[in-house]
Structure formats: C-alpha cells, structure tokens
Design an enzyme around this catalytic site. Sequence first.
Site, short mmCIF file in Angstrom:
data_model
loop_
_atom_site.label_atom_id
_atom_site.label_comp_id
_atom_site.label_asym_id
_atom_site.label_seq_id
_atom_site.Cartn_x
_atom_site.Cartn_y
_atom_site.Cartn_z
N ASP A 1 0.84 -1.20 0.00
CA ASP A 1 0.00 0.00 0.00
C ASP A 1 0.87 1.25 0.00
O ASP A 1 2.11 1.18 0.11
CB ASP A 1 -1.00 -0.01 1.16
CG ASP A 1 -0.33 -0.02 2.54
OD1 ASP A 1 0.82 0.44 2.64
OD2 ASP A 1 -0.97 -0.49 3.51
N ALA A 2 0.24 2.42 -0.13
CA ALA A 2 0.98 3.66 -0.35
C ALA A 2 1.93 3.98 0.80
O ALA A 2 3.02 4.54 0.58
CB ALA A 2 0.00 4.81 -0.57
#
Length: 312
Positions: free
Chosen positions: A91-92
Amino acid sequence: MAAVPGGLFAVYKPAGVAWNRVREAVETRLLRELNAAPGRAPRHHVRFLPAPGDGGAAGLVATRVPVLADHPLVRGPRFRRLKIGAGHRLDAKSSGVFVLGIGHGNKLLTDLYNCHLTKVYTVGGLFGKATDDFSDTGKLVEKTTFDHITREKLERILAVIQGTHHKALLMHSNIDMKTQEAYELAVKGLIRPMGKSPPIITAIRCLQLTLPEFQLEIHCLHETQQYLRKIVHEIGLELKSSAVCTQVRRIRDGVFTLDDALLRTQWNLQSIQKAIWDCQLKVKTELEKTLGHQGNSPPHPMDVEMAHATDS
C-alpha cells in the site's frame, strides 16, 4: 534492435507512492528506451520515376525508394504498451521489495502466488499513543504511559502471538502431523497453507527497543500491510499501553530480497534485463521444489493487474 525482456524482477517501492505508479514509471522508462533503440532498416520498393535530365520526356527509370509507411513519423513508436504484471502489492504507506513480471513473467507471478511463500517485514512502532488507523499519521485517539514496558514483557507477548499463529498454520495446512509426509515437509520447510487462509505469522521477534520506539521483524503469509499495523496496535494493548505503527518495510518477498530490488535510478532496460537473468535460477528452483511437491492440485487464481501489450 532492442528486444523486450521477459521474466521476473524486483524493484524497491518507496513509501508515499502507490504501487501502480511504480509499475507505470517502470513501463514508461522501458518504452522510452525500447523506442529510442535503432529499429530495423526501412523496406524499399521499386518505383518507375522520370529519368533525370529528360526535361519531362516520357522515359521512366526503375528506382528503389524507401517505403514511407516504415518512416518513424508515419508509423509512430514501435512499442506503445508493455505487458507488466504486479505481484504481492504494497500500500501507499509501505515500502520495500515489489515484484514485477514482463511478458511470460506474468505466468510466473501466478505460479509464485500458488507457492504461498513467506514474506518478511521490518515494522516500526511507537508506544504511548493510539490512532484511528493504527499508523502514526492517523487521527489521535488517546495517549497512554509506557514507562512500565520492558523487553522481557514485549518478547513474552511476541511469543504468545507466534504460538497462536503456529497452531493456525498447522490447521490450515491440512496435513496430518503424525504422518511421514508431515515430517518430510517440515524438514524441507514446506509446511504452509496451499489455499486461502487468514493472515498467518510464522515468526516474530524484537529487533530493537528504545522506549518509546521499537522495531519488529515479522515473517508472514497472506497478510496485508494494514494487518501488520493492527498487530502493532494489539501489542500495545496487551502491554497495558497503546502503540502506533511508524513503518512497514518489506525486506523479502519469497525468493526476492532487498539485494535483488532495483532502486529508481536502476529502472532501465539494461538493469532490468540483468535482474531478470540473475533471478531466473532461484525462481525456477523454488517453483520446482514447491509446485513439484504440490503435484496436480488445482491452481488458485491470482489477482494480477496487467496492462495489455501491443507492438505495432
């Protein structure tokens, strides 16, 4: 003429960047270098043109001229899209090893997914506060004391977590632990779920504790990065305090380690071709070891994001 590489390689995804942006950046760089490489020589065909110096006379001369359809300004770039697939995503907020596949590497991504290999993370935490999303950037929910926490207490909680997940690992492996097969699999390190299961932590240990900060190393299967942040939160609760996650960094994804991961400055055709070549043998060995034992069991579908390739 440059050839499109095919196979698996790993890049280092920095924190704060979405995984699909990383894939797009790699694709853009490869397309630029492939299209900049010298292409094949333009084709020629025979045309009958007026003979020079005839002053408009009817004499025609057979002449070889290039085919205009092969001109770069007419044809456009040779490569417009590449078939690049993404492996286990990050994820980011997370960083670390991110595996990509080009061409036939997309099938290898699915094969590696079906191996259910262990991934390793270093996870940073901070005692003394809790947030709504378990990260240090979330909305603050509460503050707590942490002076009573010791390394011994922390390691005791980690041992309980590992023991609980070890039971889940054996349960989801669907193997009778009293058989010779189970013994042989244990020796080879192949006891793991070969189907869907909840997140499973196979090992967890404390790398560093300097209150209020701490760092863990977590070996796991079928996890998400948000699940690891939740583990940090639950550790804080078990220690009669609270904790938030400050970092999630993947240092190993199956056979790929940080040493295999290409930095952004290395996302070029030459480095990617070398990385694919260097990883071929260990990928092949792992697939033969795991899927060879698995035999003809039905494959599990992998949610691999791909771009369609066209070579005009």
